[in-house]
Design a protein around this motif. Structure first.
Motif, PDB file in Angstrom:
ATOM      1  N   SER A 196      24.846  -9.691  29.456  1.00  0.00           N
ATOM      2  CA  SER A 196      25.022 -11.141  29.525  1.00  0.00           C
ATOM      3  C   SER A 196      23.687 -11.873  29.372  1.00  0.00           C
ATOM      4  O   SER A 196      23.656 -13.065  29.133  1.00  0.00           O
ATOM      5  CB  SER A 196      25.690 -11.539  30.840  1.00  0.00           C
ATOM      6  OG  SER A 196      24.896 -11.136  31.937  1.00  0.00           O
TER       7      SER A 196
ATOM      8  N   GLU B 239      23.052  -3.007  24.821  1.00  0.00           N
ATOM      9  CA  GLU B 239      24.467  -2.741  24.999  1.00  0.00           C
ATOM     10  C   GLU B 239      24.636  -1.506  25.875  1.00  0.00           C
ATOM     11  O   GLU B 239      23.829  -0.581  25.816  1.00  0.00           O
ATOM     12  CB  GLU B 239      25.156  -2.513  23.647  1.00  0.00           C
ATOM     13  CG  GLU B 239      25.150  -3.742  22.777  1.00  0.00           C
ATOM     14  CD  GLU B 239      25.747  -3.488  21.414  1.00  0.00           C
ATOM     15  OE1 GLU B 239      26.456  -4.364  20.930  1.00  0.00           O
ATOM     16  OE2 GLU B 239      25.497  -2.411  20.835  1.00  0.00           O
TER      17      GLU B 239
ATOM     18  N   TRP C 212      31.305  -0.341  23.966  1.00  0.00           N
ATOM     19  CA  TRP C 212      30.024  -1.011  24.174  1.00  0.00           C
ATOM     20  C   TRP C 212      30.216  -2.447  24.650  1.00  0.00           C
ATOM     21  O   TRP C 212      31.050  -3.169  24.147  1.00  0.00           O
ATOM     22  CB  TRP C 212      29.213  -1.036  22.876  1.00  0.00           C
ATOM     23  CG  TRP C 212      28.786   0.328  22.438  1.00  0.00           C
ATOM     24  CD1 TRP C 212      29.320   1.058  21.427  1.00  0.00           C
ATOM     25  CD2 TRP C 212      27.758   1.125  23.004  1.00  0.00           C
ATOM     26  NE1 TRP C 212      28.682   2.259  21.326  1.00  0.00           N
ATOM     27  CE2 TRP C 212      27.709   2.327  22.289  1.00  0.00           C
ATOM     28  CE3 TRP C 212      26.858   0.943  24.060  1.00  0.00           C
ATOM     29  CZ2 TRP C 212      26.801   3.344  22.579  1.00  0.00           C
ATOM     30  CZ3 TRP C 212      25.959   1.951  24.345  1.00  0.00           C
ATOM     31  CH2 TRP C 212      25.935   3.129  23.615  1.00  0.00           C
ATOM     32  N   ARG C 213      29.392  -2.831  25.651  1.00  0.00           N
ATOM     33  CA  ARG C 213      29.365  -4.214  26.147  1.00  0.00           C
ATOM     34  C   ARG C 213      27.930  -4.705  26.056  1.00  0.00           C
ATOM     35  O   ARG C 213      27.004  -4.002  26.448  1.00  0.00           O
ATOM     36  CB  ARG C 213      29.806  -4.269  27.611  1.00  0.00           C
ATOM     37  CG  ARG C 213      31.221  -3.859  27.838  1.00  0.00           C
ATOM     38  CD  ARG C 213      31.623  -4.055  29.293  1.00  0.00           C
ATOM     39  NE  ARG C 213      30.517  -3.951  30.216  1.00  0.00           N
ATOM     40  CZ  ARG C 213      30.516  -3.242  31.331  1.00  0.00           C
ATOM     41  NH1 ARG C 213      31.563  -2.572  31.686  1.00  0.00           N
ATOM     42  NH2 ARG C 213      29.474  -3.224  32.119  1.00  0.00           N
ATOM     43  N   LYS C 214      27.762  -5.920  25.565  1.00  0.00           N
ATOM     44  CA  LYS C 214      26.422  -6.503  25.463  1.00  0.00           C
ATOM     45  C   LYS C 214      26.042  -7.131  26.793  1.00  0.00           C
ATOM     46  O   LYS C 214      26.863  -7.744  27.463  1.00  0.00           O
ATOM     47  CB  LYS C 214      26.376  -7.561  24.366  1.00  0.00           C
ATOM     48  CG  LYS C 214      24.955  -8.065  24.095  1.00  0.00           C
ATOM     49  CD  LYS C 214      24.920  -9.145  23.061  1.00  0.00           C
ATOM     50  CE  LYS C 214      25.068  -8.558  21.693  1.00  0.00           C
ATOM     51  NZ  LYS C 214      24.735  -9.541  20.637  1.00  0.00           N
TER      52      LYS C 214
END
Length: 70
Positions: A14, A27, A10-12
């Motif tokens: 920006s 995310e 998972w990446r949040k």
């Protein structure tokens, strides 16, 4: 349900959490089966929304083009 567990992938966004409270956080996890999972950071217990990679790219292009601006 997801065929693969996206844990750790998972990446949040920006653009999420800029107000310090975490409101509106999103995310994204790109999975090797050609899908993109999207979830609400505040409610990780709920299943993510799953989209095909081409559909996700089309959505992002629309966001960048301002198609969803009020």
């Amino acid at each position: 349900m997801l065929a693969l567990d996206p844990s750790g992938a998972w990446r949040k966004s920006s653009f999420s959490g800029g107000n310090g409270g975490g409101d509106g956080c999103v995310e994204v996890a790109v999975l090797p089966v050609g899908v993109v999972a999207v979830r609400d950071t505040k409610d990780r217990a709920r299943p993510p929304h799953v989209h095909s990679a081409p559909a996700w790219r089309e959505f992002l292009a629309g966001v960048r083009a301002g198609e969803f601006d009020a």
